[in-house]
Design an enzyme around this catalytic site. Structure first.
Site, PDB file in Angstrom:
ATOM      1  CB  SER A 209      -0.930  -0.031   1.207  1.00 37.75           C
ATOM      2  OG  SER A 209      -1.900   0.977   1.104  1.00 37.75           O
ATOM      3  CG  ASN A 210      -0.396   4.662  -1.223  1.00 31.94           C
ATOM      4  OD1 ASN A 210      -1.121   5.326  -0.499  1.00 31.94           O
ATOM      5  ND2 ASN A 210      -0.832   4.114  -2.358  1.00 31.94           N
ATOM      6  CG  HIS A 211       3.305   6.391   3.817  1.00 34.02           C
ATOM      7  ND1 HIS A 211       3.339   5.585   4.930  1.00 34.02           N
ATOM      8  CD2 HIS A 211       4.491   6.231   3.188  1.00 34.02           C
ATOM      9  CE1 HIS A 211       4.515   4.970   4.978  1.00 34.02           C
ATOM     10  NE2 HIS A 211       5.235   5.340   3.926  1.00 34.02           N
ATOM     11  CB  SER A 212      -3.011   7.728   0.456  1.00 30.71           C
ATOM     12  OG  SER A 212      -4.229   8.426   0.421  1.00 30.71           O
ATOM     13  CB  ALA A 276      -2.465   7.310  -3.135  1.00 24.99           C
TER      14      ALA A 276
END
Ligand code: C5P
Length: 399
Positions: A209-212, A276
Protein backbone atom coordinates in the site's frame (compact mmCIF):
# COMPACT_ATOMS: atom_id res chain seq x y z
CA UNK A 1 -14.57 20.63 7.28
CA UNK A 2 -14.54 23.92 5.37
CA UNK A 3 -15.90 26.69 7.61
CA UNK A 4 -18.52 28.84 5.92
CA UNK A 5 -19.71 30.44 9.17
CA UNK A 6 -16.72 32.76 9.59
CA UNK A 7 -17.80 36.44 9.68
CA UNK A 8 -21.45 35.48 9.35
CA UNK A 9 -23.92 37.37 11.56
CA UNK A 10 -25.93 34.80 13.49
CA UNK A 11 -29.01 35.37 15.64
CA UNK A 12 -29.34 32.59 18.20
CA UNK A 13 -32.90 32.33 19.50
CA UNK A 14 -33.51 30.28 22.64
CA UNK A 15 -36.92 29.08 23.80
CA UNK A 16 -37.85 27.45 27.09
CA UNK A 17 -36.71 23.85 27.09
CA UNK A 18 -34.60 21.98 29.61
CA UNK A 19 -32.14 21.58 26.72
CA UNK A 20 -31.55 25.36 26.64
CA UNK A 21 -28.21 24.76 28.41
CA UNK A 22 -26.95 23.30 25.10
CA UNK A 23 -27.44 26.68 23.44
CA UNK A 24 -24.58 28.04 25.60
CA UNK A 25 -22.31 25.42 24.00
CA UNK A 26 -23.72 26.23 20.57
CA UNK A 27 -22.92 29.90 21.16
CA UNK A 28 -19.31 28.96 21.98
CA UNK A 29 -19.01 26.75 18.91
CA UNK A 30 -20.39 29.50 16.66
CA UNK A 31 -17.86 31.90 18.13
CA UNK A 32 -15.06 29.38 17.55
CA UNK A 33 -16.23 29.22 13.93
CA UNK A 34 -15.68 33.02 13.93
CA UNK A 35 -19.36 33.87 13.54
CA UNK A 36 -20.67 37.04 15.16
CA UNK A 37 -23.51 35.99 17.47
CA UNK A 38 -26.36 37.87 19.14
CA UNK A 39 -28.84 36.08 21.41
CA UNK A 40 -32.60 36.49 21.87
CA UNK A 41 -34.44 34.58 24.59
CA UNK A 42 -38.15 34.05 25.07
CA UNK A 43 -39.25 35.30 28.52
CA UNK A 44 -39.79 31.67 29.59
CA UNK A 45 -36.28 30.65 28.42
CA UNK A 46 -34.88 33.31 30.77
CA UNK A 47 -36.28 31.23 33.64
CA UNK A 48 -34.06 28.29 32.58
CA UNK A 49 -30.89 30.24 31.77
CA UNK A 50 -30.45 33.76 33.13
CA UNK A 51 -29.73 36.15 30.20
CA UNK A 52 -26.53 37.24 31.96
CA UNK A 53 -24.93 33.91 30.94
CA UNK A 54 -25.48 34.67 27.29
CA UNK A 55 -24.53 38.31 27.76
CA UNK A 56 -21.16 37.41 29.28
CA UNK A 57 -20.38 34.73 26.70
CA UNK A 58 -21.51 36.70 23.65
CA UNK A 59 -20.13 40.08 24.84
CA UNK A 60 -23.37 41.48 23.44
CA UNK A 61 -26.62 42.78 24.83
CA UNK A 62 -29.14 39.92 25.10
CA UNK A 63 -32.68 40.55 23.89
CA UNK A 64 -35.60 39.12 25.83
CA UNK A 65 -38.30 41.60 26.66
CA UNK A 66 -40.00 43.62 23.93
CA UNK A 67 -40.89 46.23 26.57
CA UNK A 68 -37.45 46.35 28.21
CA UNK A 69 -36.53 49.88 29.27
CA UNK A 70 -33.95 51.41 26.96
CA UNK A 71 -35.15 49.38 23.94
CA UNK A 72 -36.31 51.51 21.11
CA UNK A 73 -39.50 50.40 19.38
CA UNK A 74 -37.93 49.03 16.20
CA UNK A 75 -35.07 47.06 17.81
CA UNK A 76 -36.45 43.74 16.48
CA UNK A 77 -36.39 45.12 12.92
CA UNK A 78 -32.76 46.23 13.26
CA UNK A 79 -31.79 42.82 14.64
CA UNK A 80 -33.71 41.05 11.87
CA UNK A 81 -31.94 43.12 9.20
CA UNK A 82 -28.55 42.56 10.83
CA UNK A 83 -28.68 38.74 10.62
CA UNK A 84 -27.40 36.45 7.86
CA UNK A 85 -28.73 33.42 9.72
CA UNK A 86 -31.41 33.00 12.40
CA UNK A 87 -31.38 29.73 14.37
CA UNK A 88 -33.78 28.91 17.18
CA UNK A 89 -32.20 26.20 19.33
CA UNK A 90 -33.94 24.80 21.24
CA UNK A 91 -37.25 25.44 19.51
CA UNK A 92 -40.12 24.30 21.76
CA UNK A 93 -43.55 23.20 20.64
CA UNK A 94 -44.98 26.50 21.89
CA UNK A 95 -42.55 28.60 19.83
CA UNK A 96 -42.89 26.30 16.81
CA UNK A 97 -46.70 26.63 16.90
CA UNK A 98 -46.44 30.41 17.10
CA UNK A 99 -43.95 30.53 14.19
CA UNK A 100 -46.27 28.44 12.04
CA UNK A 101 -49.34 30.53 12.86
CA UNK A 102 -48.02 34.08 12.85
CA UNK A 103 -48.26 34.69 16.59
CA UNK A 104 -45.89 37.42 17.59
CA UNK A 105 -46.06 38.07 21.32
CA UNK A 106 -42.40 38.27 22.35
CA UNK A 107 -39.09 39.74 21.12
CA UNK A 108 -37.87 36.46 19.57
CA UNK A 109 -41.04 36.02 17.53
CA UNK A 110 -41.21 39.69 16.47
CA UNK A 111 -37.62 39.46 15.21
CA UNK A 112 -38.31 36.15 13.42
CA UNK A 113 -41.24 37.56 11.47
CA UNK A 114 -39.27 40.68 10.55
CA UNK A 115 -36.29 38.63 9.35
CA UNK A 116 -35.57 37.57 5.75
CA UNK A 117 -32.27 35.80 6.55
CA UNK A 118 -31.75 32.02 6.28
CA UNK A 119 -33.89 30.53 9.05
CA UNK A 120 -33.43 27.29 11.00
CA UNK A 121 -35.23 25.69 13.94
CA UNK A 122 -33.71 22.89 16.04
CA UNK A 123 -36.57 21.09 17.74
CA UNK A 124 -36.74 19.87 21.35
CA UNK A 125 -39.89 18.38 22.85
CA UNK A 126 -41.37 15.18 24.26
CA UNK A 127 -41.91 12.40 21.74
CA UNK A 128 -45.73 12.51 21.95
CA UNK A 129 -45.66 16.28 21.46
CA UNK A 130 -43.41 15.85 18.42
CA UNK A 131 -45.64 13.21 16.81
CA UNK A 132 -48.85 15.09 17.57
CA UNK A 133 -50.59 15.67 14.20
CA UNK A 134 -50.83 19.41 14.86
CA UNK A 135 -47.06 19.60 15.44
CA UNK A 136 -46.49 17.70 12.21
CA UNK A 137 -48.87 20.04 10.36
CA UNK A 138 -47.05 23.08 11.76
CA UNK A 139 -43.70 21.63 10.66
CA UNK A 140 -45.07 21.31 7.12
CA UNK A 141 -46.15 24.95 7.23
CA UNK A 142 -42.66 26.03 8.30
CA UNK A 143 -40.94 23.89 5.64
CA UNK A 144 -43.16 25.48 3.01
CA UNK A 145 -41.89 28.89 4.11
CA UNK A 146 -38.25 27.83 3.50
CA UNK A 147 -37.38 27.21 7.14
CA UNK A 148 -34.81 24.46 7.69
CA UNK A 149 -35.91 21.98 10.33
CA UNK A 150 -33.24 20.24 12.42
CA UNK A 151 -35.08 17.19 13.67
CA UNK A 152 -34.83 16.12 17.31
CA UNK A 153 -32.67 13.11 18.10
CA UNK A 154 -33.52 9.79 19.73
CA UNK A 155 -32.36 9.17 23.27
CA UNK A 156 -33.17 9.85 26.89
CA UNK A 157 -35.74 12.62 27.31
CA UNK A 158 -36.20 14.95 30.28
CA UNK A 159 -39.15 12.80 31.44
CA UNK A 160 -36.83 9.79 31.71
CA UNK A 161 -38.53 8.18 28.73
CA UNK A 162 -36.42 7.00 25.78
CA UNK A 163 -37.64 8.35 22.48
CA UNK A 164 -37.41 11.03 19.82
CA UNK A 165 -37.30 14.57 21.10
CA UNK A 166 -33.78 15.48 22.30
CA UNK A 167 -32.29 18.67 20.95
CA UNK A 168 -29.51 17.72 18.53
CA UNK A 169 -26.01 18.04 20.00
CA UNK A 170 -24.40 21.48 19.50
CA UNK A 171 -21.66 19.95 17.26
CA UNK A 172 -24.34 18.41 15.02
CA UNK A 173 -26.26 21.70 14.85
CA UNK A 174 -23.05 23.57 13.96
CA UNK A 175 -22.23 21.09 11.17
CA UNK A 176 -25.74 21.48 9.73
CA UNK A 177 -25.65 25.28 9.94
CA UNK A 178 -22.30 25.23 8.15
CA UNK A 179 -23.89 23.13 5.39
CA UNK A 180 -26.99 25.33 5.17
CA UNK A 181 -25.05 28.60 4.94
CA UNK A 182 -22.55 27.36 2.30
CA UNK A 183 -23.10 28.65 -1.26
CA UNK A 184 -24.48 26.00 -3.64
CA UNK A 185 -22.76 26.46 -7.04
CA UNK A 186 -22.72 22.66 -7.54
CA UNK A 187 -26.48 22.23 -6.99
CA UNK A 188 -27.79 19.67 -9.47
CA UNK A 189 -24.30 18.35 -10.30
CA UNK A 190 -23.12 14.81 -9.69
CA UNK A 191 -19.54 14.44 -8.51
CA UNK A 192 -17.61 11.18 -8.12
CA UNK A 193 -14.44 11.29 -6.02
CA UNK A 194 -11.89 8.54 -5.31
CA UNK A 195 -9.90 8.87 -2.09
CA UNK A 196 -7.46 7.09 0.19
CA UNK A 197 -4.93 4.37 -0.60
CA UNK A 198 -5.57 0.91 -2.00
CA UNK A 199 -4.22 -2.30 -0.48
CA UNK A 200 -2.99 -5.14 -2.69
CA UNK A 201 -2.92 -8.40 -0.79
CA UNK A 202 0.12 -10.68 -0.96
CA UNK A 203 -1.25 -13.35 1.36
CA UNK A 204 -3.90 -13.38 4.15
CA UNK A 205 -1.73 -11.17 6.40
CA UNK A 206 0.37 -8.92 4.15
CA UNK A 207 -0.34 -6.25 1.59
CA UNK A 208 1.31 -3.54 -0.53
CA UNK A 209 0.00 0.00 0.00
CA UNK A 210 1.12 3.61 0.49
CA UNK A 211 0.88 6.37 3.10
CA UNK A 212 -2.28 8.05 1.76
CA UNK A 213 -4.68 9.04 4.58
CA UNK A 214 -7.68 9.94 2.41
CA UNK A 215 -7.82 13.43 4.01
CA UNK A 216 -7.58 15.37 0.74
CA UNK A 217 -10.21 13.24 -1.04
CA UNK A 218 -12.63 13.35 1.91
CA UNK A 219 -12.13 17.13 2.16
CA UNK A 220 -13.06 17.36 -1.54
CA UNK A 221 -16.10 15.11 -1.07
CA UNK A 222 -17.34 16.98 2.06
CA UNK A 223 -16.86 20.36 0.40
CA UNK A 224 -18.51 19.29 -2.87
CA UNK A 225 -21.47 18.11 -0.78
CA UNK A 226 -21.62 21.44 1.08
CA UNK A 227 -21.55 23.25 -2.27
CA UNK A 228 -24.69 21.37 -3.27
CA UNK A 229 -23.34 18.43 -5.33
CA UNK A 230 -24.68 14.90 -5.20
CA UNK A 231 -21.49 13.13 -4.13
CA UNK A 232 -20.34 9.55 -4.66
CA UNK A 233 -17.15 8.75 -2.78
CA UNK A 234 -15.14 5.63 -3.62
CA UNK A 235 -13.00 5.27 -0.52
CA UNK A 236 -9.98 3.06 -0.04
CA UNK A 237 -9.06 1.63 3.39
CA UNK A 238 -8.70 4.49 5.88
CA UNK A 239 -10.08 5.17 9.38
CA UNK A 240 -11.09 8.67 8.19
CA UNK A 241 -14.85 9.18 7.77
CA UNK A 242 -16.86 11.80 5.87
CA UNK A 243 -18.51 14.64 7.83
CA UNK A 244 -21.68 14.66 5.73
CA UNK A 245 -23.95 11.92 4.50
CA UNK A 246 -23.51 10.97 0.87
CA UNK A 247 -23.01 7.74 -1.06
CA UNK A 248 -19.78 6.00 0.02
CA UNK A 249 -18.41 2.80 -1.53
CA UNK A 250 -15.70 1.29 0.65
CA UNK A 251 -13.14 -0.64 -1.37
CA UNK A 252 -9.79 -2.24 -0.61
CA UNK A 253 -7.91 -3.01 -3.83
CA UNK A 254 -7.31 -1.06 -7.05
CA UNK A 255 -9.34 -3.68 -8.90
CA UNK A 256 -12.35 -3.02 -6.60
CA UNK A 257 -11.90 0.74 -6.95
CA UNK A 258 -11.82 0.39 -10.74
CA UNK A 259 -15.03 -1.66 -10.68
CA UNK A 260 -16.85 0.79 -8.37
CA UNK A 261 -15.80 3.76 -10.55
CA UNK A 262 -16.87 2.04 -13.76
CA UNK A 263 -20.26 1.17 -12.28
CA UNK A 264 -20.88 4.79 -11.31
CA UNK A 265 -19.10 7.06 -13.79
CA UNK A 266 -21.79 7.36 -16.49
CA UNK A 267 -24.23 9.65 -14.69
CA UNK A 268 -21.50 11.91 -13.24
CA UNK A 269 -20.80 15.50 -14.30
CA UNK A 270 -17.43 15.69 -12.56
CA UNK A 271 -14.92 12.91 -11.80
CA UNK A 272 -12.11 13.71 -9.37
CA UNK A 273 -9.57 10.94 -8.91
CA UNK A 274 -7.70 11.77 -5.75
CA UNK A 275 -6.98 8.21 -4.54
CA UNK A 276 -3.38 7.03 -4.31
CA UNK A 277 -4.02 3.84 -6.22
CA UNK A 278 -1.28 1.23 -5.92
CA UNK A 279 0.27 1.01 -9.38
CA UNK A 280 1.17 -2.67 -8.99
CA UNK A 281 -0.29 -5.72 -7.28
CA UNK A 282 1.26 -9.14 -6.58
CA UNK A 283 1.15 -11.42 -9.64
CA UNK A 284 -0.12 -14.23 -7.45
CA UNK A 285 -2.09 -14.13 -4.21
CA UNK A 286 -1.04 -16.87 -1.81
CA UNK A 287 -3.99 -18.48 0.00
CA UNK A 288 -1.70 -19.35 2.91
CA UNK A 289 0.72 -17.14 4.79
CA UNK A 290 4.08 -17.17 3.03
CA UNK A 291 6.76 -18.56 5.36
CA UNK A 292 10.00 -16.71 5.98
CA UNK A 293 12.18 -19.65 4.93
CA UNK A 294 14.59 -17.77 2.71
CA UNK A 295 17.02 -14.92 3.41
CA UNK A 296 15.82 -13.17 0.26
CA UNK A 297 12.37 -13.05 -1.31
CA UNK A 298 11.39 -11.84 -4.74
CA UNK A 299 7.84 -10.76 -5.27
CA UNK A 300 6.52 -10.52 -8.83
CA UNK A 301 4.15 -7.64 -9.46
CA UNK A 302 1.75 -6.82 -12.29
CA UNK A 303 0.26 -3.48 -13.22
CA UNK A 304 -3.11 -2.47 -11.78
CA UNK A 305 -5.75 -0.92 -14.04
CA UNK A 306 -5.14 2.82 -14.53
CA UNK A 307 -8.56 4.24 -13.64
CA UNK A 308 -7.80 7.80 -14.74
CA UNK A 309 -6.53 6.66 -18.12
CA UNK A 310 -9.48 4.32 -18.60
CA UNK A 311 -11.94 7.16 -17.85
CA UNK A 312 -10.03 9.53 -20.14
CA UNK A 313 -10.62 7.09 -22.99
CA UNK A 314 -14.38 6.76 -22.48
CA UNK A 315 -15.61 9.98 -20.86
CA UNK A 316 -18.16 12.14 -22.65
CA UNK A 317 -16.84 15.56 -23.77
CA UNK A 318 -18.99 17.44 -21.23
CA UNK A 319 -17.79 15.30 -18.29
CA UNK A 320 -14.95 16.96 -16.38
CA UNK A 321 -12.11 14.58 -15.50
CA UNK A 322 -9.65 15.72 -12.85
CA UNK A 323 -6.63 13.68 -11.71
CA UNK A 324 -3.99 14.16 -9.04
CA UNK A 325 -0.25 13.78 -9.48
CA UNK A 326 1.95 13.21 -6.46
CA UNK A 327 5.52 13.83 -7.49
CA UNK A 328 8.93 14.18 -5.91
CA UNK A 329 10.71 15.78 -8.91
CA UNK A 330 9.96 17.38 -12.30
CA UNK A 331 6.39 17.92 -11.09
CA UNK A 332 5.13 20.32 -13.76
CA UNK A 333 6.70 18.27 -16.57
CA UNK A 334 5.25 14.97 -15.28
CA UNK A 335 1.83 16.41 -14.50
CA UNK A 336 1.57 18.08 -17.93
CA UNK A 337 2.44 14.76 -19.56
CA UNK A 338 -0.27 13.04 -17.46
CA UNK A 339 -2.83 15.68 -18.49
CA UNK A 340 -2.27 14.87 -22.18
CA UNK A 341 -1.71 11.10 -21.90
CA UNK A 342 -4.80 10.53 -19.75
CA UNK A 343 -7.07 13.00 -21.55
CA UNK A 344 -7.82 14.80 -18.27
CA UNK A 345 -9.22 18.34 -18.00
CA UNK A 346 -7.04 19.19 -15.02
CA UNK A 347 -4.22 17.60 -13.05
CA UNK A 348 -3.69 18.71 -9.47
CA UNK A 349 -0.01 18.48 -8.74
CA UNK A 350 1.32 18.10 -5.21
CA UNK A 351 4.71 17.07 -3.90
CA UNK A 352 5.37 14.21 -1.49
CA UNK A 353 8.62 15.88 -0.41
CA UNK A 354 7.37 19.44 0.31
CA UNK A 355 7.00 20.35 4.00
CA UNK A 356 3.36 20.19 5.21
CA UNK A 357 2.15 18.89 1.88
CA UNK A 358 1.05 15.59 0.30
CA UNK A 359 0.24 12.43 2.30
CA UNK A 360 -1.24 12.40 5.83
CA UNK A 361 -0.66 16.10 6.63
CA UNK A 362 -3.60 18.40 7.44
CA UNK A 363 -2.34 20.97 4.94
CA UNK A 364 -1.51 20.80 1.26
CA UNK A 365 0.08 22.93 -1.42
CA UNK A 366 -1.03 22.23 -4.97
CA UNK A 367 -0.50 23.51 -8.51
CA UNK A 368 -3.36 23.27 -11.02
CA UNK A 369 -2.23 22.09 -14.46
CA UNK A 370 -4.57 22.70 -17.39
CA UNK A 371 -4.23 22.78 -21.16
CA UNK A 372 -3.30 26.11 -22.77
CA UNK A 373 -2.93 28.08 -19.54
CA UNK A 374 0.11 28.50 -17.28
CA UNK A 375 0.26 26.34 -14.11
CA UNK A 376 -1.75 27.92 -11.25
CA UNK A 377 -0.16 27.51 -7.81
CA UNK A 378 -2.51 27.72 -4.81
CA UNK A 379 -1.22 28.80 -1.38
CA UNK A 380 -0.44 26.21 1.29
CA UNK A 381 -3.57 25.85 3.42
CA UNK A 382 -5.64 23.36 5.38
CA UNK A 383 -6.86 20.57 3.08
CA UNK A 384 -10.51 21.71 3.39
CA UNK A 385 -9.59 25.20 2.17
CA UNK A 386 -7.49 23.75 -0.68
CA UNK A 387 -10.49 21.55 -1.57
CA UNK A 388 -12.74 24.64 -1.65
CA UNK A 389 -10.36 26.49 -3.95
CA UNK A 390 -10.01 23.50 -6.28
CA UNK A 391 -13.81 23.15 -6.47
CA UNK A 392 -14.16 26.85 -7.25
CA UNK A 393 -11.82 26.38 -10.23
CA UNK A 394 -13.91 23.38 -11.29
CA UNK A 395 -17.11 25.49 -11.04
CA UNK A 396 -15.44 28.01 -13.39
CA UNK A 397 -14.69 25.19 -15.86
CA UNK A 398 -18.37 24.20 -15.83
CA UNK A 399 -19.52 27.70 -16.78
O1 C5P B 1 -0.07 8.09 -13.51
P1 C5P B 1 -0.36 8.23 -12.06
O2 C5P B 1 -0.80 6.98 -11.43
O3 C5P B 1 0.76 8.87 -11.33
O4 C5P B 1 -1.57 9.28 -12.01
C1 C5P B 1 -2.10 9.69 -10.82
C2 C5P B 1 -3.58 9.90 -10.99
O5 C5P B 1 -4.14 8.73 -11.55
C3 C5P B 1 -4.34 10.11 -9.70
O6 C5P B 1 -5.45 10.95 -10.00
C4 C5P B 1 -4.79 8.74 -9.30
O7 C5P B 1 -5.96 8.78 -8.51
C5 C5P B 1 -5.02 8.12 -10.65
N1 C5P B 1 -4.69 6.69 -10.73
C6 C5P B 1 -5.63 5.86 -11.21
N2 C5P B 1 -5.36 4.52 -11.37
C7 C5P B 1 -4.17 4.05 -11.05
C8 C5P B 1 -3.19 4.88 -10.56
C9 C5P B 1 -3.48 6.21 -10.41
O8 C5P B 1 -6.73 6.31 -11.50
N3 C5P B 1 -3.94 2.76 -11.18
Amino acid sequence: MKNFLAHKKVLLGVSASISAYKSLFLLRLLQQAEAEVKVILTPHAAKFIPPLNFELLSHQKVYCDLWQEGNYWSEHVHLANWADLFIIAPCTLNTLSKLANGICDNALLATWFACNATKVVALAMEENMYFNPITQRNLEILKATSTYILEPEDGELASGKIGKGRLAEPETILKKLNYIIAPKPLQGKKVLITAGPTQESIDPVRFISNHSSGKMGIALADTACMLGAEVTLILGPTPMRPNYSYKVYSVVSAEQMYKAVMENYIEQDILILCAAVADYKPLKYSENKIKKNHSQWELSLVKNPDILKALGAIKRPEQLLIGFALETEKGIENATQKLIEKNADMIILNYANYPNSGFSTDTNEVILIQKNIPPTPLPQEKKENVAYQILNYIVDLLN
